[in-house]
Design a protein around this motif. Structure first.
Motif, PDB file in Angstrom:
ATOM      1  N   GLN A 112       0.841  -1.193   0.000  1.00 17.58           N
ATOM      2  CA  GLN A 112       0.000   0.000   0.000  1.00 17.58           C
ATOM      3  C   GLN A 112       0.882   1.251   0.000  1.00 17.58           C
ATOM      4  OE1 GLN A 112      -3.569  -0.339  -0.124  1.00 17.58           O
ATOM      5  NE2 GLN A 112      -2.730  -2.354  -0.625  1.00 17.58           N
ATOM      6  N   LYS A 113       0.423   2.296  -0.628  1.00 18.07           N
ATOM      7  CA  LYS A 113       1.214   3.520  -0.698  1.00 18.07           C
ATOM      8  C   LYS A 113       1.217   4.201   0.658  1.00 18.07           C
ATOM      9  CE  LYS A 113       1.635   7.948  -3.131  1.00 18.07           C
ATOM     10  NZ  LYS A 113       3.090   7.783  -3.309  1.00 18.07           N
ATOM     11  N   PRO A 114       2.383   4.245   1.324  1.00 16.62           N
ATOM     12  CA  PRO A 114       2.436   4.910   2.633  1.00 16.62           C
ATOM     13  C   PRO A 114       2.514   6.423   2.468  1.00 16.62           C
ATOM     14  CG  PRO A 114       4.593   4.060   2.053  1.00 16.62           C
ATOM     15  CD  PRO A 114       3.678   3.670   0.927  1.00 16.62           C
ATOM     16  N   PRO A 115       2.340   7.183   3.538  1.00 16.26           N
ATOM     17  CA  PRO A 115       2.471   8.641   3.441  1.00 16.26           C
ATOM     18  C   PRO A 115       3.848   9.098   2.974  1.00 16.26           C
ATOM     19  CG  PRO A 115       1.325   8.042   5.452  1.00 16.26           C
ATOM     20  CD  PRO A 115       1.850   6.766   4.866  1.00 16.26           C
ATOM     21  N   LEU A 116       4.835   8.200   3.053  1.00 17.79           N
ATOM     22  CA  LEU A 116       6.181   8.491   2.567  1.00 17.79           C
ATOM     23  C   LEU A 116       6.882   7.169   2.311  1.00 17.79           C
ATOM     24  CD1 LEU A 116       8.353  10.732   2.039  1.00 17.79           C
ATOM     25  CD2 LEU A 116       9.096  10.387   4.409  1.00 17.79           C
ATOM     26  N   SER A 117       7.582   7.068   1.205  1.00 22.14           N
ATOM     27  CA  SER A 117       8.294   5.837   0.851  1.00 22.14           C
ATOM     28  C   SER A 117       9.794   6.015   1.052  1.00 22.14           C
ATOM     29  CB  SER A 117       8.006   5.450  -0.609  1.00 22.14           C
ATOM     30  OG  SER A 117       6.636   5.167  -0.804  1.00 22.14           O
ATOM     31  N   THR A 118      10.521   4.899   1.015  1.00 26.27           N
ATOM     32  CA  THR A 118      11.978   4.912   1.054  1.00 26.27           C
ATOM     33  C   THR A 118      12.508   4.258  -0.219  1.00 26.27           C
ATOM     34  OG1 THR A 118      12.282   2.722   2.073  1.00 26.27           O
ATOM     35  CG2 THR A 118      11.850   4.585   3.561  1.00 26.27           C
ATOM     36  N   ASN A 119      13.820   4.261  -0.366  1.00 20.41           N
ATOM     37  CA  ASN A 119      14.422   3.609  -1.530  1.00 20.41           C
ATOM     38  C   ASN A 119      14.265   2.093  -1.490  1.00 20.41           C
ATOM     39  OD1 ASN A 119      15.282   6.070  -2.553  1.00 20.41           O
ATOM     40  ND2 ASN A 119      17.279   5.957  -1.550  1.00 20.41           N
ATOM     41  N   TRP A 120      13.868   1.557  -0.342  1.00 17.28           N
ATOM     42  CA  TRP A 120      13.741   0.107  -0.191  1.00 17.28           C
ATOM     43  C   TRP A 120      12.287  -0.362  -0.311  1.00 17.28           C
ATOM     44  CZ3 TRP A 120      16.675   3.196   3.092  1.00 17.28           C
ATOM     45  CH2 TRP A 120      18.062   3.029   3.006  1.00 17.28           C
ATOM     46  N   THR A 121      11.338   0.544  -0.317  1.00 15.84           N
ATOM     47  CA  THR A 121       9.928   0.167  -0.290  1.00 15.84           C
ATOM     48  C   THR A 121       9.575  -0.801  -1.421  1.00 15.84           C
ATOM     49  OG1 THR A 121       9.388   2.344   0.651  1.00 15.84           O
ATOM     50  CG2 THR A 121       7.562   1.032  -0.218  1.00 15.84           C
ATOM     51  N   SER A 122      10.017  -0.486  -2.612  1.00  9.71           N
ATOM     52  CA  SER A 122       9.653  -1.291  -3.780  1.00  9.71           C
ATOM     53  C   SER A 122      10.532  -2.523  -3.947  1.00  9.71           C
ATOM     54  CB  SER A 122       9.731  -0.432  -5.048  1.00  9.71           C
ATOM     55  OG  SER A 122      11.055   0.040  -5.245  1.00  9.71           O
ATOM     56  N   LYS A 123      11.547  -2.666  -3.093  1.00 10.02           N
ATOM     57  CA  LYS A 123      12.488  -3.777  -3.234  1.00 10.02           C
ATOM     58  C   LYS A 123      12.211  -4.930  -2.263  1.00 10.02           C
ATOM     59  CE  LYS A 123      16.206  -0.579  -4.573  1.00 10.02           C
ATOM     60  NZ  LYS A 123      17.548  -0.055  -4.208  1.00 10.02           N
ATOM     61  N   VAL A 124      11.231  -4.751  -1.391  1.00 11.72           N
ATOM     62  CA  VAL A 124      10.992  -5.749  -0.345  1.00 11.72           C
ATOM     63  C   VAL A 124      10.544  -7.073  -0.932  1.00 11.72           C
ATOM     64  CG1 VAL A 124       9.538  -6.321   1.633  1.00 11.72           C
ATOM     65  CG2 VAL A 124      10.534  -4.035   1.432  1.00 11.72           C
ATOM     66  N   GLY A 125       9.706  -7.035  -1.947  1.00 13.83           N
ATOM     67  CA  GLY A 125       9.210  -8.272  -2.543  1.00 13.83           C
ATOM     68  C   GLY A 125       8.311  -9.038  -1.590  1.00 13.83           C
ATOM     69  N   THR A 126       8.260 -10.364  -1.780  1.00 17.78           N
ATOM     70  CA  THR A 126       7.397 -11.197  -0.935  1.00 17.78           C
ATOM     71  C   THR A 126       8.197 -12.240  -0.161  1.00 17.78           C
ATOM     72  OG1 THR A 126       6.969 -12.615  -2.846  1.00 17.78           O
ATOM     73  CG2 THR A 126       5.366 -10.880  -2.381  1.00 17.78           C
ATOM     74  N   ASP A 127       9.501 -12.073  -0.123  1.00 18.35           N
ATOM     75  CA  ASP A 127      10.375 -12.978   0.640  1.00 18.35           C
ATOM     76  C   ASP A 127      11.249 -12.137   1.564  1.00 18.35           C
ATOM     77  OD1 ASP A 127      11.785 -15.151   1.567  1.00 18.35           O
ATOM     78  OD2 ASP A 127      13.090 -15.294  -0.185  1.00 18.35           O
ATOM     79  N   PRO A 128      10.659 -11.528   2.588  1.00 17.49           N
ATOM     80  CA  PRO A 128      11.399 -10.561   3.408  1.00 17.49           C
ATOM     81  C   PRO A 128      12.255 -11.226   4.482  1.00 17.49           C
ATOM     82  CG  PRO A 128       9.177 -10.749   4.232  1.00 17.49           C
ATOM     83  CD  PRO A 128       9.265 -11.673   3.035  1.00 17.49           C
ATOM     84  N   TRP A 129      13.293 -10.537   4.866  1.00 11.81           N
ATOM     85  CA  TRP A 129      14.108 -10.922   6.014  1.00 11.81           C
ATOM     86  C   TRP A 129      14.467 -12.418   5.972  1.00 11.81           C
ATOM     87  CZ3 TRP A 129      16.347  -7.554   9.330  1.00 11.81           C
ATOM     88  CH2 TRP A 129      15.895  -6.231   9.289  1.00 11.81           C
ATOM     89  N   THR A 130      15.288 -12.762   4.997  1.00  9.16           N
ATOM     90  CA  THR A 130      15.688 -14.156   4.798  1.00  9.16           C
ATOM     91  C   THR A 130      16.835 -14.581   5.711  1.00  9.16           C
ATOM     92  OG1 THR A 130      17.178 -13.467   3.019  1.00  9.16           O
ATOM     93  CG2 THR A 130      14.937 -14.128   2.396  1.00  9.16           C
ATOM     94  N   GLU A 131      17.451 -13.610   6.409  1.00  6.37           N
ATOM     95  CA  GLU A 131      18.579 -13.925   7.280  1.00  6.37           C
ATOM     96  C   GLU A 131      18.121 -14.724   8.511  1.00  6.37           C
ATOM     97  OE1 GLU A 131      19.064 -10.198   5.010  1.00  6.37           O
ATOM     98  OE2 GLU A 131      17.620 -10.818   6.530  1.00  6.37           O
ATOM     99  N   TYR A 132      19.015 -15.567   9.036  1.00  7.45           N
ATOM    100  CA  TYR A 132      18.687 -16.268  10.277  1.00  7.45           C
ATOM    101  C   TYR A 132      18.447 -15.213  11.354  1.00  7.45           C
ATOM    102  CZ  TYR A 132      18.727 -19.881  13.873  1.00  7.45           C
ATOM    103  OH  TYR A 132      18.367 -20.740  14.885  1.00  7.45           O
ATOM    104  N   PRO A 133      17.290 -15.245  12.021  1.00  6.78           N
ATOM    105  CA  PRO A 133      16.896 -14.105  12.868  1.00  6.78           C
ATOM    106  C   PRO A 133      17.612 -14.017  14.209  1.00  6.78           C
ATOM    107  CG  PRO A 133      14.994 -15.420  12.124  1.00  6.78           C
ATOM    108  CD  PRO A 133      16.225 -16.237  11.900  1.00  6.78           C
ATOM    109  N   ARG A 134      18.286 -15.078  14.645  1.00  7.26           N
ATOM    110  CA  ARG A 134      18.779 -15.138  16.028  1.00  7.26           C
ATOM    111  C   ARG A 134      20.276 -15.439  16.004  1.00  7.26           C
ATOM    112  NH1 ARG A 134      15.741 -19.722  18.594  1.00  7.26           N
ATOM    113  NH2 ARG A 134      17.498 -20.815  17.694  1.00  7.26           N
TER     114      ARG A 134
END
Length: 724
Positions: A35-57
């Motif tokens: 969804q279009k937020p009130p302000l975007s960043t350079n990463w907004t359109s790059k997130v895709g549908t596979d976010p945060w693939t790094e091991y979280p812990r």
């Protein structure tokens, strides 16, 4: 022919070490859309549908795991009564809910929902996952990085766990609820009252009525979710820290509180290996010869492998000691026995597209690299807790962290009652216990500016409690005001000019207390307005811009005024008892326009020549008062660095430090304790391979290196034969 090195890398990156899957719902046809937020960043359109693939812990890594991040389903709920209607037997064809990105805040654009604030209190989240058949016969953990605020987790319709607290990770053992080799269903019911009058919870700056210094709330599963197989008796948590003498203390806590044999393997950047042994569920010490110390200028880290039966966990540590002591007649913070002056920014961790959830690890690290490049050596994580990967990044970069406990509401008319205070204290304990092994964290903040702080001064009880939980760090019991003399800091807030370590400082912070560390917990806050392209485009936020402490008309004026305030701080370092300061702030947040960068991270207000010079002048002024970079030259005068010191003093190259306690264990917060048993660490002899040539291997079980090499050679031979 395929090279041996290439095959080694192929083996090390195989699914045995790290695997991931999306949620059950595929991005194609799911209906998910940013969804279009009130302000975007350079990463907004790059997130895709596979976010945060790094091991979280990063401090408790296992080789087998599956990410459940990706597209889930979301449905608004109306009350706790909806707990009786658990969503089950859903699939892509079910007419239930909307697609949502996990992890995310449902109020954010990245979630795909941007849920109105009036509808964010009760929510259902649902997805499906497959558990590999080969994981059967073991326990199975489902891990949540953070869910704001209260989460009730169901697996295949059965309740697995409930957790309160929106900032800390939790898990549940679910092997009895799942079917191996088949699809299983997760449903998570979330209640997030934010700052409503009916509930007083740890919410930080979240509010249902955003304005000026209080912002859009975050509800839902806002950090990563993953599953992992573990033995029946497994490692629940590892508490690990090392001191300036090379003495490490480790406590391996087990799922069943059983005392089991533990093996510790340690490797440095060159791959040199050491090992020690001990028992679980009781702290023990080991000494690392010639340990390279951790400091902002030299953030040396050591990989550590902990083995308990079939459970092998990767972690890491840095060797450093924190404390306070008398330096030239003034109480100072000490890193590795030396006075270190710290200067950083107020870092609130908000993003215009993700609210609490950064768009990516790259985006999160962008802010930290920016600060480090300007010359800051510290960051104050303000009334928010980040993903563990944030603290790992600070450990690696050499940024000291002041970590705030998220406060309850700032509204004085809604102070927490006794039950709410008790819950908040439990969450404070969780914060400390789950983060006390990160070397970069050097100070805990309990209360900020009296928010949620009862008038009877409970920090006088909380500060000793936190010190008992973590004797290795300093405590800022009250950052700002309502100070009852607890903790290690006399912390002043004043805008825009500082009042650091001044006996004549004005209220509400009041005069500096010479028995503690003089510190400027907040100052600066200078604003410069920008075009709508870089603003949080919300009418209420824009209207509140004029509430900024000071707004300068040009960037030249903003930088000039910034230099004036930094020069004023420099003078206070030279003439008063100032030991560190926090500038407000890293980036703009919604209606606040006083960041070094704009909220979208696209406009940098800083004149680097002015700022870098001014920051270096601060450190030079502190050096004239006995400060160093905290690298630990004091330990070179120690008779034997492999043993814990027994004297209450140590000398650095530049000055004599008189510690307030009788032993480095307390004054330098050395990790050794009287309850610990001490083991001599043994260097492992390696005749088959020089591990320094294969740095990736230090991340493996060091005792099994030869096995991997044999397998690599075998694959090389097979491929060679096939090519022939």
């Amino acid at each position: 022919m395929v090279s041996l090195t290439a095959l080694s890398l192929l083996l090390l990156s195989s699914p045995q070490w790290a695997t991931s899957i999306f949620g059950q719902y595929q991005s194609d046809g799911s209906g998910y859309q940013v969804q279009k937020p009130p302000l975007s960043t350079n990463w907004t359109s790059k997130v895709g549908t596979d976010p945060w693939t790094e091991y979280p812990r990063p401090q408790q890594k296992r080789e087998k795991w599956k990410s459940l991040n990706g597209i889930w389903k979301y449905q608004k709920a109306t009350s706790f009564d909806d707990l009786q209607n658990i969503p089950q037997n859903l699939d892509e064809k079910s007419n239930w809910g909307k697609s949502v990105m996990i992890p995310s805040c449902i109020e954010s654009g990245l979630s795909g929902l941007q849920v109105p604030l009036k509808d964010n209190e009760f929510s259902w989240f649902q997805t499906k996952f497959n558990v590999p058949q080969e994981w059967s016969g073991q326990n199975l953990l489902i891990n949540f990085g953070a869910v704001d605020y209260e989460a009730t987790v169901f697996i295949n319709g059965k309740k697995a766990t409930n957790h309160k607290g929106g900032y800390t990770r939790f898990d549940a053992e679910i092997s009895s609820f799942v079917e191996y080799g088949k699809d299983n269903e997760i449903a998570v019911f979330v209640h997030d009252p934010s700052d409503s009058e009916d509930y007083v919870i740890a919410a930080g700056k979240q509010t249902k009525n955003p304005s000026h210094i209080f912002y859009t709330p975050c509800s839902g599963i806002w950090q990563s979710v993953f599953i992992e197989p573990v033995p029946r008796s497994y490692i629940q948590r590892i508490d690990l820290s090392g001191d300036m003498y090379g003495v490490a203390t480790i406590n391996v806590l087990t799922s069943d509180s059983s005392s089991q044999s533990i093996k510790i393997s340690v490797s440095d950047a060159q791959g040199t290996a050491y090992e020690s042994t001990g028992n679980s569920d009781s702290p023990f010490n080991f000494t690392l010869p010639n340990a390279k110390l951790w400091s902002p200028d030299s953030p040396n880290l050591y990989d550590v492998t902990v083995t308990m039966g079939d459970d092998v966990v990767q972690t890491y540590t840095g060797f450093r000691s924190l404390g306070k002591g008398d330096v030239q007649g003034t109480i100072r913070p000490l890193l590795n026995g030396e006075f270190i002056f710290t200067f950083g920014t107020l870092d609130q961790g908000y993003w215009p597209d993700g609210i609490y959830t950064p768009p990516s690890k790259e985006a999160m690290e962008f802010d930290l690299k920016y600060l480090k490049e300007l010359g800051f050596n510290m960051v104050r994580k303000h009334i928010k807790v980040e993903t563990d990967l944030f603290y790992r990044a600070c450990d690696e970069m050499g940024l000291l962290v002041i970590q705030d406990m998220p406060s309850t509401t700032a509204r004085k008319q809604f102070l927490p009652n006794q039950a709410q205070q008790d819950q908040w204290v439990e969450e404070l304990k969780e914060l400390v216990n789950l983060h006390k092994s990160f070397p970069s964290i050097y100070t805990w903040v309990i209360f900020n500016e009296g928010w949620g702080q009862p008038t009877d001064g409970p920090e006088t009880r909380h500060a000793p409690m936190v010190k008992d939980l973590d004797p290795t760090r300093l405590i800022d019991a009250t950052s700002g005001w309502h100070d009852h003399g607890a903790g290690d800091y006399s912390d002043n807030h004043h805008y825009p000019d500082p009042q650091c370590g001044m006996l004549n400082a004005e209220n509400p912070s009041g005069p500096y207390d010479p028995s503690r560390i003089g510190f400027q917990g907040e100052f600066g806050g200078l604003g410069y307005n920008v075009s709508i392209d870089h603003l949080w485009n919300d009418p209420k936020a824009i209207k509140s811009i004029n509430e900024t402490y000071e707004i300068d008309e040009t960037l030249e004026k903003w930088n000039s005024r910034s230099r004036d305030l930094l020069t004023m701080l420099q003078s206070q370092i030279s003439t008063h008892a100032c030991s560190g300061a926090v500038w407000t702030q890293t980036v703009d947040v919604e209606g606040e326009i006083n960041g070094l960068m704009t909220y979208d991270r696209n406009l940098d207000r800083v004149d680097r020549g002015i700022w870098k010079e001014a920051i270096q002048n601060l450190f030079k002024a502190a050096a004239a008062k006995g400060a160093t970079n905290g690298s630990g030259s004091a330990k070179e005068n120690h008779n034997n660095q492999s043993n814990v010191a027994t004297s209450g003093t140590s000398s650095s190259a530049s000055n004599k430090v008189n510690n307030q306690n009788n032993s480095p264990s307390s004054s330098f917060s050395s990790t050794s304790t009287t309850k610990s048993t001490s083991n001599t660490i043994t260097k492992i002899s390696r005749t088959f391979i020089d591990s320094s040539s294969l740095p990736l291997l230090s991340k493996l079980n060091l005792l099994n290196l030869n096995t991997y090499i044999y397998i690599t050679l075998l694959f090389s031979m097979l491929i060679g034969i096939s090519i022939l």
